[in-house]
Every structure is written in C-alpha cells, then in structure tokens.
Design a protein around this motif. Structure first.
Motif, short mmCIF file in Angstrom:
data_model
loop_
_atom_site.label_atom_id
_atom_site.label_comp_id
_atom_site.label_asym_id
_atom_site.label_seq_id
_atom_site.Cartn_x
_atom_site.Cartn_y
_atom_site.Cartn_z
N ARG A 163 50.09 37.09 47.19
CA ARG A 163 49.77 38.63 46.13
C ARG A 163 49.72 38.26 44.26
N GLN A 193 44.19 41.41 51.02
CA GLN A 193 44.93 42.68 51.82
C GLN A 193 45.62 41.26 52.98
N ARG A 203 46.21 37.18 43.83
CA ARG A 203 45.40 37.99 44.14
C ARG A 203 45.96 39.01 44.18
N ASP A 209 45.16 41.92 45.57
CA ASP A 209 45.01 43.29 45.59
C ASP A 209 43.71 42.66 46.80
#
Length: 522
Positions: free
Chosen positions: A100, A107, A103, A105
């Motif tokens: 996280r 998933q 990045r 965003d």
C-alpha cells in the motif's frame, strides 16, 4: 547537473555511464528519455524516473505511471511459487503495508484468491510442458523415486528427460503426487500408468530409471508387459528398465564398509564427542592449533545411509588425526580415538575409495549427466576392484570381495546399453569399448564385444522400422504385401538417415558442452 560550459549552454551528466547531454529548455528532454531507455549501465528499476534540475531551479519529473494490475498478480503468484511462500503471506500486515505504500489504491487479494492464482499458473505451465512433449519427435526417458515426509506421508516424483526439436537437452519434473499406501509393485504400476496416460507418454517412452527396491522391479515388469501389448517400446522393452547407477555405487561401497565398521564407528563417535558441547569444541580447536593444523577446515558428520558423506567424514578426520591424538592425552573423558594402525588403515581405504567418490559426484548432477558419461566411470570402478582383489592389502581384498560380488550382480543388467551410449559419443566410439572389454574380460572379451554389436544392430534396426511406420498406417492389405518386396537399398537409406540424426544429436550436444567449458575456463 554540470556547470555552464564555455559556450554558455547548460548540460547534465548520466550518473551511470557518464554521457553528457544538453539540458536547457530549448533542447527539451527527448534525448534524455531516449538515453534512459538505451543506457546499458542503468538498471530497469531506474528507467522511468529522472529528475532534472536547471539553473532556474525548475524541477521536471519523468515518472512512468503505467501500472498493470494483472501483471502484478501474475508476478506475485510466481513469487509465492518460487520462494515456497504460504498463501497466507498476502494477508501479512507487513506485506500489505509495504504494497500500500508503493501504491495506495492497490487491491490486495485474499489467501483463497492467491491459492486459485497458483492453481491457474500450474495448469498453464502444465499445458505448456504437455505441448512441448507432444511436439517433441524424440523418445522420452523417465526417472522416478518415492519420498516419505516427516509426517510419514508418501510422495512420488516423476521426471522426464528428452531432446527437444531445437536439439536441447530438457529435464522437466512432470509430477510430484501424493502416494498413499501400500507402496508395493502393483500400486506403483497403477500410479505410473495413470501418470503416463495423463501426460500422453505411454506411446513414446524409451526407458525408466529407478533404484533397486524390489517393488520397483515388480512395477516395471507390469509396466513393460502392458506397454508391449501396444507395441510402444523399442526392442520389446529390453532396455526399458535402467537401474540408478548412483544407488548401485552406494550399495557397492556400503558392502565394503562393513569390514571396517569398527574403525568408522570410532571416527563417528569422536566427531560426535567433539561437537557435543561448546567447551569440547574449544578444547579441540586448541589441540588443532598446537598441532599446527589449519583451523578453517572443519569436521564433517556423516549420514550412515549415504556412503559419500562417510567418505567426506573420514577424509576430514584423517586431516585432524594429530589433533584427535592430542585430545586423547589431554581429555580423560575422550575414549573413542582410533589407534595408529587404525588411522593408517583408514588412510589407505580412503585412497582406495577416492575413485568411487569421484564417480558419485559425477553421477549426482541434476542437468549435465547423460548416459555416455556412465560407462567410462563404471568400467574404471570395475577395473579398480579387480586390481585391488589381486594386488591390494589383505583388509582391502576382504572389502573388495563383497564389493565385486555386488557389482557383478548389477553389471550385466546395464553394461550393454551404457556401452551403446559411449559408442555414439564421438570422443570414444567403438574403440574405447574394445579397449575396456579387453581389460575387464581378458579371456572372453570377443564374445562380450559381439554381444554389444548385436544389441546395437537390433536397437538401430528398431529405430529404422519405427521411422518407416508412419507412411504405412493407412494403406490397404495389397499395398502392404507389395512393400515387403521393396529393394534393400531403400531400407538402407532410411537406416542411414536415422543413424545420421542420432550422430548429429550427439555431436551437437558435445560441441555445446565444449563451448561451455571453454567459456568457463577463459
């Protein structure tokens, strides 16, 4: 950023390779971007990001923002498989925090999704190997072994060895399956038959290599009879069952070590005593320094079921023999030190076993060992045993009697096919076989040589017949009878073509091997 030059233009310098480029606003950043993509000294992680600072304190950042989520999933799945990570690693708090941070965003998948991704990767890789095996024109040889885990679960591993259509030697593990009990011959046959049908290999096998367990012999007999019903084996499976040469060498040397078991036990107990506590280790190292020996060389503990580890243990203990004798004088609790005569005995025995250790090392590779390497090593071991039986010390002759009996028990099973492999090796050819057989069979070597010639001719003819079969499958009975009367010159042409293909395979492989050796040395 470099100082302004005499021409008054601003330049920058690549930190990796030292190349300089104009960096003012007039020239733009196209030349820098092209250099980043082509710079040979820049890592792939550095490509895509570069900060330029000009004399106007303006900062221009080039960051590659493209992110492929599916590529990330596939790379993470490959990471789990390669490093043997648990599926739960995707739920570790440290891993999630790191991803996280890279990045926000992103998933992140669950462990069940990670498991499903690994299954999809397995199915994909299996399909690729199946396609490679189906398109391969050569026959496939197999190796297999059973393994029991620490919780007593049984597993079977099956490996395929073949030469692909690009003349490269391939080794693929095609199965590592759970093997429930019983592990008898019939159960092994049923499991192997199931795997061969699954991989569509039942019609293109040449040989299977197993160890000398009696259950393996029974399973191979069942499998040979089953495949012969389909005419799927060369020479009716005469060369189908190959015994593991490394396992045979282990059995032979273990037979010889029985006569010196008391001396080996003393060395083993001595090493266990020295490694039993930290204080004993320090005391032994002090004895090593007083004996003017190198402390960097360590003692090796053996695994009794693997003779090569026993040889390494004896070899290391012989180097420290003076330290052990010094420890016996300084430590009254040390009671298992060998005597001087036992040390001298082990020195001569290690010298006698050294060729067998070199053979074991040559056989224990994972990719390079091929059938042509075996006969020179095994025939050398056979000649060594015969020489020591007639000229060796009394205790070595006692060792040799049992070793030679064990050797000859297996020699007749695999000597012919290994000799044929050496004949196809351009470094040896048939002259080497004649020279070896004259040493091994001084009285009746002619009959043994004729046996090899007959088997080679039979094997060669079998390949020629198989080469001619595809053109005769869908022809009427009348045309089949007419083909029996075709000229012998056509049959000879087919056999010559097949022979040239086999020789080309061998020659190509050894040219590649020679080039690799030259590259390694220079």
């Amino acid at each position: 950023m470099l100082p302004v030059g005499n021409d008054g233009k601003q330049r920058c310098k690549c930190k990796k390779c030292g190349s300089t480029y104009l960096s003012d606003s007039k020239n733009g950043t196209g030349n820098l971007r092209r250099h980043i993509q082509n710079c040979k000294k820049r890592d792939s992680h550095d490509i895509g990001q570069l900060i330029l600072q000009s004399n106007t304190s303006t900062s221009i950042s080039m960051v590659e923002n493209k992110f492929d989520y599916h590529e990330f999933r596939s790379l993470f799945t490959a990471c789990i498989v390669k490093h043997d990570l648990p599926f739960q690693c995707v739920e570790w708090s440290g891993v999630r925090t790191l991803l996280r941070y890279l990045r926000p965003d992103l998933q992140i998948v669950s462990r069940n999704t990670a498991r499903n991704d690994c299954k999809k990767l397995f199915i994909k890789e299996k399909a690729q190997i199946q396609a490679l095996l189906c398109t391969c024109k050569s026959r496939v040889s197999l190796t297999s072994d059973l393994w029991t885990s620490i919780n007593t679960d049984g597993f079977i591993c099956l490996t395929a060895h073949f030469i692909d259509n690009n003349w490269r030697l391939q080794k693929k593990i095609i199965s590592f399956d759970y093997m429930p009990p019983p592990h008898d011959g019939l159960a092994l046959f049923e499991k192997l038959q199931q795997l061969l049908i699954d991989w569509k290999l039942d019609s293109k096998l040449f040989s299977i290599t197993l160890d000398n367990a009696s259950a393996n012999t029974v399973s191979v007999d069942f499998l040979r009879n089953h495949l012969n019903l389909q005419n799927a084996l060369i020479c009716n499976g005469e060369f189908f069952h190959m015994r593991c040469c490394a396992h045979i060498v282990n059995l032979i040397v273990q037979e010889g070590l029985k006569d010196i078991d008391s001396s080996v036990m003393k060395v083993r107990e001595s090493i266990k005593y020295v490694k039993g506590s930290q204080s004993r280790k320090q005391k032994f190292m002090e004895c090593v320094r007083q004996s003017l020996l190198e402390t960097s060389r360590g003692l090796r503990q053996d695994v009794p079921t693997r003779w090569n580890s026993t040889f390494i243990m004896l070899d290391s203990a012989i180097y420290f023999r003076r330290a052990f004798m010094h420890l016996e004088l300084s430590d009254s609790n040390y009671k298992s030190c060998p005597s001087n005569s036992e040390w001298e005995k082990m020195v001569k025995i290690c010298k006698f076993l050294a060729p067998f250790y070199q053979i074991t090392c040559a056989f224990s590779g994972t990719k390079y060992p091929t059938a042509n390497l075996y006969f020179p090593c095994v025939s050398t071991a056979y000649a060594t045993l015969k020489h020591e039986l007639s000229c060796g010390e009394e205790y070595i002759r006692r060792m040799t009697v049992g070793m030679l009996a064990k050797f000859e028990k297996y020699w007749s099973d695999f000597s012919v096919i290994l000799a044929i492999a050496v004949i196809l090796d351009p470094r040896y050819k048939f002259n080497f076989i004649e020279w070896c057989y004259k040493r091994l069979y001084s009285g009746h070597y002619d009959s043994e040589i004729e046996k090899v010639k007959d088997k080679l001719s039979t094997l060669y003819s079998s390949y020629a017949i198989v080469q001619n079969q595809p053109s005769t499958t869908n022809v009427s009975q009348s045309s089949q009878s007419s083909r029996h009367t075709q000229s012998s010159s056509q049959s000879t042409t087919i056999m010559q073509s097949q022979f040239l293909q086999v020789c080309y395979i061998s020659l190509t492989y050894y040219v590649i091997l020679f080039c690799q050796v030259i590259k390694h040395n220079y």
